[in-house]
Scaffold this active site. Sequence first.
Site, PDB file in Angstrom:
ATOM      1  CE1 TYR A  76      10.217   0.784   1.492  1.00 55.76           C
ATOM      2  CE2 TYR A  76       8.947  -0.015  -0.373  1.00 55.76           C
ATOM      3  CZ  TYR A  76       9.293  -0.090   0.955  1.00 55.76           C
ATOM      4  OH  TYR A  76       8.711  -1.048   1.756  1.00 55.76           O
ATOM      5  CE1 TYR A  90       2.291   5.529  -1.000  1.00 56.19           C
ATOM      6  CE2 TYR A  90       2.017   3.342  -0.059  1.00 56.19           C
ATOM      7  CZ  TYR A  90       2.240   4.164  -1.152  1.00 56.19           C
ATOM      8  OH  TYR A  90       2.389   3.610  -2.399  1.00 56.19           O
ATOM      9  CG  HIS A  91       0.405   1.247   3.608  1.00 58.46           C
ATOM     10  ND1 HIS A  91       1.551   1.564   4.296  1.00 58.46           N
ATOM     11  CD2 HIS A  91       0.801   0.512   2.540  1.00 58.46           C
ATOM     12  CE1 HIS A  91       2.592   1.021   3.676  1.00 58.46           C
ATOM     13  NE2 HIS A  91       2.162   0.386   2.616  1.00 58.46           N
ATOM     14  CE  LYS A 116      -3.608 -10.674   1.201  1.00 60.64           C
ATOM     15  NZ  LYS A 116      -3.205 -10.703  -0.225  1.00 60.64           N
ATOM     16  CG  ASP A 166       0.246  -9.722  -0.162  1.00 58.22           C
ATOM     17  OD1 ASP A 166       0.616  -8.570   0.142  1.00 58.22           O
ATOM     18  OD2 ASP A 166      -0.666  -9.961  -0.965  1.00 58.22           O
ATOM     19  CG  HIS A 189      -0.239  -4.875  -0.134  1.00 59.84           C
ATOM     20  ND1 HIS A 189       1.078  -5.258  -0.206  1.00 59.84           N
ATOM     21  CD2 HIS A 189      -0.223  -3.535   0.083  1.00 59.84           C
ATOM     22  CE1 HIS A 189       1.863  -4.195  -0.045  1.00 59.84           C
ATOM     23  NE2 HIS A 189       1.090  -3.143   0.132  1.00 59.84           N
TER      24      HIS A 189
END
Length: 656
Positions: free
Chosen positions: A16, A170-171, A529, A533, A535
């Site tokens: 990746y 995945y996340h 935040k 981003d 996350h």
Amino acid sequence: MSDAPRKDRPWLIRTYAGHSTAKASNALYRGNLAKGQTGLSVAFDLPTQTGYDSDHVLSRGEVGKVGVPVGHLGDMRALFDQIPLEQMNTSMTINATAPWLLSLYIAVAEEQGADVTKLQGTVQNDLIKEYLSRGTYICPPAPSLKMIADVAEYCYTSVPKWNPMNVCSYHLQEAGATPEQELAFALATATAVLDQLKPRVDPADFPALVGRISFFVNAGIRFVTEMCKMRAFVDLWDEICAERYGVEDPKYRRFRYGVQVNSLGLTEQQPENNVYRILIEMLAVTLSKKARARAVQLPAWNEALGLPRPWDQQWSMRMQQIMAYETDLLEFDDLFDGNPAVDAKVEALKEGARAELAHLDGMGGAIDAIDYMKARLVDSNADRLGRIEAGETVVVGVNKWQQGEPSPLMTGDGGIMVVDPAVEAEQIDRLNDWRASRNDGEVQAALRDLRLAASEGRNIMPASIVAAKAGVTTGEWAAEMRAVHGEYRGPTGVGTGRSNKTEGLDDLRDAVDAVSDRLGRRLKFLVGKPGLDGHSNGAEQIAVRARDCGMDISYEGIRLTPAEIVAAAQQDAAHVVGLSILSGSHIPLVEDLMTQMRAAGLGHVPVIVGGIIPDDDAQRLLSMGVARVYTPKDFELNTIMGDIVTLADPAAVAAE
């Protein structure tokens, strides 16, 4: 004559990758292909993922940080210069802007003279998990689901070897999902997309369309459970395809997945240990032949510290090559068939996932259950962190055996690659040159047709490809989608009421009460935040713990400008402001925020910052006036809570 056993073909070996500029990323790709990589996996920067041009106010500090910026056809052309796309298998980790990036890819392939029907690869194109865990969505769920279906329908008719959607669990695991939740939430996402697609195609063609849906899965350190999870995925997907959709050909019911193993468990402390973690996690997705990944990409040992260097990526790729070519793994049938312990675990996981799927179906499916799923993930992640803090889950070098020798891998350049801050200005200059060189009449006509296609409910892919060729930018394409469908703010999963998870918090609650009394009102803690981003896991867990300690919290979720956070701090009269930034853009964003805090008369309000922040950057932040800096090694949330109480305490301030 050799009597060696016949080996299975190895999985696609990917890394990746993408950073700084299209030109720099192209050099990295060509180097990796020369080292034996067999597929490309493109990482895009956050402005590209969220549909902003590099000069947008929200793009500040984010350009080229977590991936490559692709603002228009010229960038995509440079990204794949001298790489024949007809011969490549390219995975693009792109979601909200997937129709656009695929359009640019097709346009470049046509420029190269490629037969578009032969293009092979995948766009992730999974918006539901963006609302739950990654945060790069643009539009509300219903129109986003329609765009996913547009890509799938277009690929089926025009790019038949392309995987138009990669259901990404995945996340979900990165956000704290249990194996049962990961199974259920991912499968519910897949059925939501297939339900949307079914009316669009001839019933005779539908099974083949089902066969093009692929998955992108995570594998954590509990590798026996994770391997069983993969076998459960295989069984459940076969079951859903047969029973829900009547797909008779087993070839079209096959669970096809790529994987990146778990980054959540990589540690900043003793980061060399991550090499072993990555290898063990890879076993989960390669050992069982029936549940083996089609493509594997591994994180680098230093990803908890920052951006990996080419050498770090090479090391992860060598791990795959040793497994595939030096061991005898690919010479055997499935190693686990008939194993009673494995069979029992697989059945237990399937039972748990079926129960969760039935619950989601009862709520109307994945789209209607987004708020519920988000809240469940926040709860599961809080449980996971609580077990680490309590020492119930051992993490070597973090909560046990913390003493160790300094790592020689960290010397010299600090063990990570740092993107040159000048990259952003250079990218903006190239963007302005591109805009100046276009035929404005063609661009405006393409944008008009794009908006019309979206507002009339037509498939947006043909108009997007025309727009790509006309020179439209990523931000312009996304602006049309925003204009037609509106923007969306996803659920935070953080409730405002105190929870009943109070174990070990009595002293902190007493301290919060005492300081609140001295302040004359409840201690107000604002979590923000800034930037792009998405996350949000760390910010959510800080907000949840602060709430449980009795603070009055304010957390509005992701993607805010520094100006919006400062305005909220002023409006809420916040006693402490906490910022979470994991994309590496902490220096410019915090600098901007601190300047605006002082200008707004809030220079006295303590600001704390958490993220993947190298030591030198932490010192710079402290010199800007930041009160505390936290990195992944600061895993004890109660310690951070104690710091917040101290920072807000007028008695402590007076003592200083």
